[in-house]
Scaffold this motif. Structure first.
Motif, short mmCIF file in Angstrom:
data_model
loop_
_atom_site.label_atom_id
_atom_site.label_comp_id
_atom_site.label_asym_id
_atom_site.label_seq_id
_atom_site.Cartn_x
_atom_site.Cartn_y
_atom_site.Cartn_z
N MET A 102 0.81 -1.22 0.00
CA MET A 102 0.00 0.00 0.00
C MET A 102 0.85 1.27 0.00
N ASN A 103 2.12 1.17 0.40
CA ASN A 103 3.04 2.30 0.32
C ASN A 103 4.47 1.79 0.51
N GLY A 104 5.43 2.68 0.38
CA GLY A 104 6.82 2.28 0.54
C GLY A 104 7.14 1.87 1.97
N SER A 105 6.48 2.52 2.94
CA SER A 105 6.74 2.19 4.34
C SER A 105 6.31 0.76 4.67
N SER A 106 5.18 0.33 4.15
CA SER A 106 4.73 -1.04 4.40
C SER A 106 5.62 -2.04 3.66
N ALA A 107 6.14 -1.65 2.52
CA ALA A 107 7.10 -2.52 1.81
C ALA A 107 8.37 -2.68 2.63
N LEU A 108 8.83 -1.58 3.26
CA LEU A 108 10.01 -1.65 4.13
C LEU A 108 9.75 -2.53 5.34
N THR A 109 8.60 -2.36 5.97
CA THR A 109 8.27 -3.16 7.15
C THR A 109 8.24 -4.64 6.79
N THR A 133 12.76 4.04 6.64
CA THR A 133 13.89 3.17 6.34
C THR A 133 14.57 2.72 7.63
N CYS A 134 14.53 3.56 8.65
CA CYS A 134 15.13 3.24 9.95
C CYS A 134 14.11 2.73 10.95
N LEU A 135 12.99 3.42 11.07
CA LEU A 135 12.06 3.12 12.16
C LEU A 135 11.35 1.79 11.99
N ALA A 136 11.14 1.34 10.76
CA ALA A 136 10.47 0.05 10.57
C ALA A 136 11.29 -1.10 11.15
N ALA A 171 23.18 -6.65 8.17
CA ALA A 171 22.68 -6.22 6.86
C ALA A 171 23.00 -4.74 6.66
N LEU A 172 22.82 -4.28 5.44
CA LEU A 172 22.96 -2.86 5.13
C LEU A 172 21.96 -2.49 4.06
N VAL A 173 21.47 -1.25 4.14
CA VAL A 173 20.42 -0.81 3.21
C VAL A 173 20.76 0.59 2.69
N PRO A 174 21.56 0.69 1.62
CA PRO A 174 21.81 2.00 1.01
C PRO A 174 20.54 2.56 0.38
N MET A 175 20.45 3.89 0.34
CA MET A 175 19.32 4.57 -0.25
C MET A 175 19.80 5.40 -1.44
N HIS A 176 19.16 5.21 -2.59
CA HIS A 176 19.55 5.90 -3.82
C HIS A 176 18.90 7.29 -3.83
N GLU A 200 17.99 -2.72 -0.40
CA GLU A 200 17.98 -1.44 -1.11
C GLU A 200 16.73 -0.63 -0.79
N ASP A 201 16.92 0.64 -0.53
CA ASP A 201 15.83 1.60 -0.51
C ASP A 201 15.90 2.33 -1.85
N ALA A 202 15.06 1.89 -2.78
CA ALA A 202 15.04 2.45 -4.13
C ALA A 202 13.83 3.35 -4.34
#
Length: 440
Positions: A102-109, A133-136, A171-176, A200-202
């Motif tokens: 439903m949004n990018g935040s739910s995809a991150l969670t 990207t951090c709080l989830a 893990a690591l999650v770079p953001m473009h 990835e946070d794309a």
């Protein structure tokens, strides 16, 4: 000079730069004939403001989106849009598995849930990023390790990440950032060497690639956002990207209770049929319908924006002290939100505040927006939210520098050479009056 460079190529390249600088300075000299608008001179930008707003407007929906929504309402087959959009996105990105959210935040969670790491695991993430990207992470007992960005690119600083690696890092999650790919080849090598899971946070780089490989497919998992400001806007929406079936199934079942029954009988997630893992993150069918239409024109929109940015920046970056984020030749970037320029006040001879005031007076629409640095926000300093409190860096100079030196310009979603030339004229006039600007 590298070994592959010849003296002739060096001289030719240097000559081109000097020639470009000479043209810019010559135009600045012409600008001396007119006073700054701040001091009573004529505005450089005279293009009608109502037409400018139409050119800068985003998102851009039209008859195809309206028809798609009307047809969907008339058909009543609302949920058919979701697998159609997923399949089209999967084909576009060449990803093995995708899932609409439903949004990018739910995809991150959902992505962090799919990791299935022990509580207390640490994940490297740039502080210069969106809070989700951090709080989830905290919902699963994970803890962010804040990494700086390279001020030359505004993206993940691998050298800083190497210094912040801990025994608990998993893990690591770079953001473009702003549509510019991180150096995923180097980051991938580092992750492999250290046994880290690459994510990835794309969310800001729809259509960007490196070595011909789309962003979002370099990591084991990645996410996109389709919020209204994004390169592919559905007003709200997100997409998860997965390289392994186990990640795809866990991430899907976390927010889509209808999915476990679709998986193979030997899937460990199949037994959660009817409940999933307790959340409901389904994308709205109307968003999927709009997304399908926007995907058809994504590359066209990206090309239009890129052409406008190049028409401006190839001239503006000839001015002393003005630059743009560095993009490697093997990276294909896109542009998100606005055109990010970086001002070196020492080389330009005046401050960013002075530049913004002068640009506004000349009729330009600049913007300064300090991207939130997560490590400075209250929630990360309180132990009660975390398995163990994140370590708060004393300073992240790269992030500070980007925030302190950037100026945004709007994107041109239509080909308007006259308006672009007026924007360039405004900058060149300002640089022609650098002595006056230094006193502001």
């Amino acid at each position: 000079m590298t070994k592959s460079q010849t003296r002739r190529s060096f001289v030719r390249t240097t000559g081109t730069v000097i020639a470009g600088l000479g043209v810019a300075l010559s135009r600045c000299a012409q600008g001396m004939k007119e006073a700054l608008a701040l001091n009573g001179g004529p505005k450089s930008v005279t293009y009608p403001s109502e037409k400018q707003h139409a050119i800068f407007r985003w998102p851009r929906y039209g008859p195809t989106e309206k028809k798609a929504l009307h047809d969907l309402i008339d058909s009543g087959k609302f949920y058919d849009e979701l697998p159609l959009f997923e399949n089209e996105w999967k084909e576009y990105t060449k990803s093995p598995f995708v899932k609409a959210h439903m949004n990018g935040s739910s995809a991150l969670t959902s992505m962090y849930f799919a990791l299935d790491l022990p509580p207390g695991s640490e994940i490297m993430v740039p502080s210069y990023c969106f809070f989700a990207t951090c709080l989830a992470m905290r919902f699963f007992g994970y803890v962010p390790v804040f990494v700086d960005v390279n001020p030359r690119t505004s993206t993940f600083d691998l050298e800083d990440a190497k210094r912040r690696l801990t025994p608990r890092t998993k893990a690591l999650v770079p953001m473009h950032a702003w549509g510019l790919p991180c150096e995923m080849d180097r980051i991938s090598e580092f992750a492999k060497e250290k046994g880290l899971i690459l994510l990835e946070d794309a969310a800001q780089c729809h259509g960007a690639s490196m070595h011909g490989k789309k962003m979002g497919t370099w990591g084991m998992m990645g996410i996109f956002s389709f919020q209204a400001s994004k390169c592919l806007p559905t007003v709200e929406g997100g997409m998860g990207m997965y390289q392994a079936r186990e990640y795809f199934e866990r991430a899907s079942a976390f927010g889509h209770y209808e999915d476990p029954v679709k998986f193979a009988k030997d899937s460990p997630v199949r037994q959660y049929e009817g409940t999933g893992f307790g959340q409901k993150y389904r994308m709205h069918p109307f968003a999927a319908a709009i997304g399908r239409q926007q995907l058809k024109v994504l590359d066209t929109h990206n090309a239009q924006v890129t052409a406008g940015v190049r028409r401006l920046n190839d001239r503006l970056t000839q001015l002393p002290g003005l630059s743009e984020p560095h993009c490697r030749p093997d990276q294909q970037r896109v542009y998100y939100y606005k055109n990010l320029l970086l001002l070196d006040s020492a080389k330009a001879g005046f401050s960013r505040d002075a530049l913004v005031k002068a640009l506004i007076a000349e009729g330009v629409e600049p913007e300064v927006w300090l991207y939130p640095e997560q490590h400075k926000l209250k929630i990360y300093s309180e132990s009660k939210w975390w398995h163990h409190k994140p370590e708060i860096p004393n300073a992240l100079p790269g992030s500070d520098q980007v925030n302190a030196s950037h100026v945004f310009l709007p994107f041109f979603y239509e080909d308007t050479p006259e308006l672009m030339d007026q924007y360039v004229k405004a900058f060149e006039k300002i640089w022609a009056h650098r002595a006056e600007m230094a006193k502001l």
